[in-house]
Design a protein around this motif. Structure first.
Motif, mmCIF file in Angstrom:
data_model
loop_
_atom_site.group_PDB
_atom_site.id
_atom_site.type_symbol
_atom_site.label_atom_id
_atom_site.label_comp_id
_atom_site.label_asym_id
_atom_site.label_seq_id
_atom_site.Cartn_x
_atom_site.Cartn_y
_atom_site.Cartn_z
ATOM 1 N N HIS A 14 0.832 -1.203 0.000
ATOM 2 C CA HIS A 14 0.000 0.000 0.000
ATOM 3 C C HIS A 14 0.869 1.257 0.000
ATOM 4 O O HIS A 14 0.635 2.192 -0.775
ATOM 5 N N ASN A 15 1.862 1.279 0.884
ATOM 6 C CA ASN A 15 2.705 2.465 0.992
ATOM 7 C C ASN A 15 3.556 2.705 -0.249
ATOM 8 O O ASN A 15 3.805 3.846 -0.630
ATOM 9 N N VAL A 16 4.001 1.654 -0.898
ATOM 10 C CA VAL A 16 4.862 1.804 -2.060
ATOM 11 C C VAL A 16 4.065 2.162 -3.315
ATOM 12 O O VAL A 16 4.442 3.054 -4.078
ATOM 13 N N PHE A 17 2.945 1.476 -3.551
ATOM 14 C CA PHE A 17 2.248 1.620 -4.820
ATOM 15 C C PHE A 17 1.012 2.519 -4.784
ATOM 16 O O PHE A 17 0.610 3.039 -5.820
ATOM 17 N N ILE A 18 0.390 2.710 -3.636
ATOM 18 C CA ILE A 18 -0.882 3.426 -3.610
ATOM 19 C C ILE A 18 -0.805 4.755 -2.861
ATOM 20 O O ILE A 18 -1.307 5.770 -3.343
ATOM 21 N N ALA A 19 -0.199 4.769 -1.701
ATOM 22 C CA ALA A 19 -0.180 5.973 -0.868
ATOM 23 C C ALA A 19 0.559 7.111 -1.571
ATOM 24 O O ALA A 19 1.550 6.909 -2.261
ATOM 25 N N GLY A 20 0.027 8.308 -1.407
ATOM 26 C CA GLY A 20 0.667 9.499 -1.954
ATOM 27 C C GLY A 20 0.352 9.784 -3.401
ATOM 28 O O GLY A 20 0.807 10.785 -3.954
ATOM 29 N N LYS A 21 -0.414 8.943 -4.023
ATOM 30 C CA LYS A 21 -0.784 9.161 -5.412
ATOM 31 C C LYS A 21 -2.204 9.700 -5.479
ATOM 32 O O LYS A 21 -3.009 9.499 -4.591
ATOM 33 N N SER A 22 -2.504 10.349 -6.555
ATOM 34 C CA SER A 22 -3.824 10.943 -6.745
ATOM 35 C C SER A 22 -4.678 10.032 -7.631
ATOM 36 O O SER A 22 -4.221 9.564 -8.673
ATOM 37 N N TYR A 23 -5.923 9.779 -7.195
ATOM 38 C CA TYR A 23 -6.853 8.933 -7.947
ATOM 39 C C TYR A 23 -8.194 9.633 -8.044
ATOM 40 O O TYR A 23 -8.555 10.433 -7.176
ATOM 41 N N ASP A 24 -8.944 9.306 -9.099
ATOM 42 C CA ASP A 24 -10.300 9.845 -9.166
ATOM 43 C C ASP A 24 -11.151 9.125 -8.112
ATOM 44 O O ASP A 24 -10.758 8.091 -7.565
ATOM 45 N N TYR A 25 -12.319 9.663 -7.827
ATOM 46 C CA TYR A 25 -13.152 9.187 -6.718
ATOM 47 C C TYR A 25 -13.525 7.707 -6.856
ATOM 48 O O TYR A 25 -13.445 6.965 -5.884
ATOM 49 N N GLN A 26 -13.929 7.262 -8.036
ATOM 50 C CA GLN A 26 -14.336 5.865 -8.247
ATOM 51 C C GLN A 26 -13.171 4.912 -7.977
ATOM 52 O O GLN A 26 -13.339 3.885 -7.323
ATOM 53 N N THR A 27 -12.005 5.237 -8.492
ATOM 54 C CA THR A 27 -10.823 4.395 -8.288
ATOM 55 C C THR A 27 -10.446 4.359 -6.813
ATOM 56 O O THR A 27 -10.132 3.290 -6.269
ATOM 57 N N TYR A 28 -10.498 5.520 -6.161
ATOM 58 C CA TYR A 28 -10.192 5.601 -4.726
ATOM 59 C C TYR A 28 -11.148 4.721 -3.919
ATOM 60 O O TYR A 28 -10.710 3.975 -3.037
ATOM 61 N N GLU A 29 -12.428 4.777 -4.209
ATOM 62 C CA GLU A 29 -13.420 3.965 -3.492
ATOM 63 C C GLU A 29 -13.188 2.472 -3.746
ATOM 64 O O GLU A 29 -13.339 1.661 -2.838
ATOM 65 N N SER A 30 -12.833 2.113 -4.958
ATOM 66 C CA SER A 30 -12.543 0.707 -5.271
ATOM 67 C C SER A 30 -11.319 0.214 -4.505
ATOM 68 O O SER A 30 -11.332 -0.884 -3.934
ATOM 69 N N ILE A 31 -10.273 1.017 -4.501
ATOM 70 C CA ILE A 31 -9.054 0.652 -3.764
ATOM 71 C C ILE A 31 -9.362 0.503 -2.283
ATOM 72 O O ILE A 31 -8.939 -0.460 -1.633
ATOM 73 N N LYS A 32 -10.117 1.455 -1.740
ATOM 74 C CA LYS A 32 -10.470 1.413 -0.324
ATOM 75 C C LYS A 32 -11.293 0.162 0.003
ATOM 76 O O LYS A 32 -11.045 -0.507 1.014
ATOM 77 N N ALA A 33 -12.233 -0.201 -0.848
ATOM 78 C CA ALA A 33 -13.064 -1.384 -0.619
ATOM 79 C C ALA A 33 -12.229 -2.666 -0.669
ATOM 80 O O ALA A 33 -12.398 -3.566 0.166
ATOM 81 N N ILE A 34 -11.324 -2.740 -1.634
ATOM 82 C CA ILE A 34 -10.462 -3.921 -1.749
ATOM 83 C C ILE A 34 -9.553 -4.047 -0.529
ATOM 84 O O ILE A 34 -9.405 -5.132 0.044
ATOM 85 N N GLU A 35 -8.944 -2.942 -0.113
ATOM 86 C CA GLU A 35 -8.059 -2.973 1.043
ATOM 87 C C GLU A 35 -8.821 -3.348 2.316
ATOM 88 O O GLU A 35 -8.333 -4.139 3.123
ATOM 89 N N LEU A 36 -9.998 -2.803 2.495
ATOM 90 C CA LEU A 36 -10.807 -3.124 3.665
ATOM 91 C C LEU A 36 -11.196 -4.600 3.663
ATOM 92 O O LEU A 36 -11.140 -5.264 4.706
ATOM 93 N N THR A 37 -11.540 -5.138 2.511
ATOM 94 C CA THR A 37 -11.882 -6.557 2.389
ATOM 95 C C THR A 37 -10.698 -7.435 2.777
ATOM 96 O O THR A 37 -10.858 -8.415 3.513
ATOM 97 N N ILE A 38 -9.514 -7.078 2.309
ATOM 98 C CA ILE A 38 -8.312 -7.857 2.633
ATOM 99 C C ILE A 38 -8.047 -7.833 4.132
ATOM 100 O O ILE A 38 -7.766 -8.872 4.746
ATOM 101 N N VAL A 39 -8.150 -6.662 4.749
ATOM 102 C CA VAL A 39 -7.914 -6.531 6.188
ATOM 103 C C VAL A 39 -8.943 -7.350 6.979
ATOM 104 O O VAL A 39 -8.596 -8.046 7.940
#
Length: 141
Positions: A57-82
């Motif tokens: 997450h810190n290497v590939f996702i954090a600190g980058k800018s995403y549109d709202y749909q992509t951000y919500e998808s990433i957040k949902a996937i990460e939450l599911t994994i956790v």
């Protein structure tokens, strides 16, 4: 199993539970202990995966800018994994605690049935189990 364990060439330690309790009862408890110890080893895997997940997450996702749909998808996937990792740890812990409770119940029964003090059963079983399978042993209350 023998009735004694050789510590040094001239010194033997006699286990009261090995002398008084049938092998089958001890073997059954040792099998449960082995299973419990191996489950405790597997609990480390989700924690390692969680650390890898944070690194990714810190290497590939954090600190980058995403549109709202992509951000919500990433957040949902990460939450599911956790959540999956958390549930797996909880399930493994429940199974290990269940096996430990069964072992304690059997050891208390051995103590009562064969007239051996609980402390002696605890110490001798723990020494035997830790020698054979490692782990932390069993504490009877």
């Amino acid at each position: 199993m023998e009735n004694s364990v050789t510590v040094n060439e001239n010194e033997e330690v006699k286990f009261e539970i090995v002398e008084k309790v049938p092998k089958e009862k001890i073997q059954k408890s040792l099998k449960l202990y082995s299973d419990s110890t191996s489950i405790e080893t597997y609990v480390k895997i989700p924690f390692a995966l969680f650390a890898v997940f944070i690194l990714i997450h810190n290497v590939f996702i954090a600190g980058k800018s995403y549109d709202y749909q992509t951000y919500e998808s990433i957040k949902a996937i990460e939450l599911t994994i956790v959540v999956i990792l958390g549930i797996s740890v909880i399930i493994m812990a429940i199974i290990a605690m269940s096996k430990n409770a069964t072992i304690k119940k059997e050891l208390k029964e051995i103590s009562n049935r064969y007239g051996i003090k609980k402390e002696i059963v605890q110490d001798e079983f723990s020494a035997l189990a830790m020698h054979l399978y490692g782990g932390r042993g069993i504490v009877l209350k």
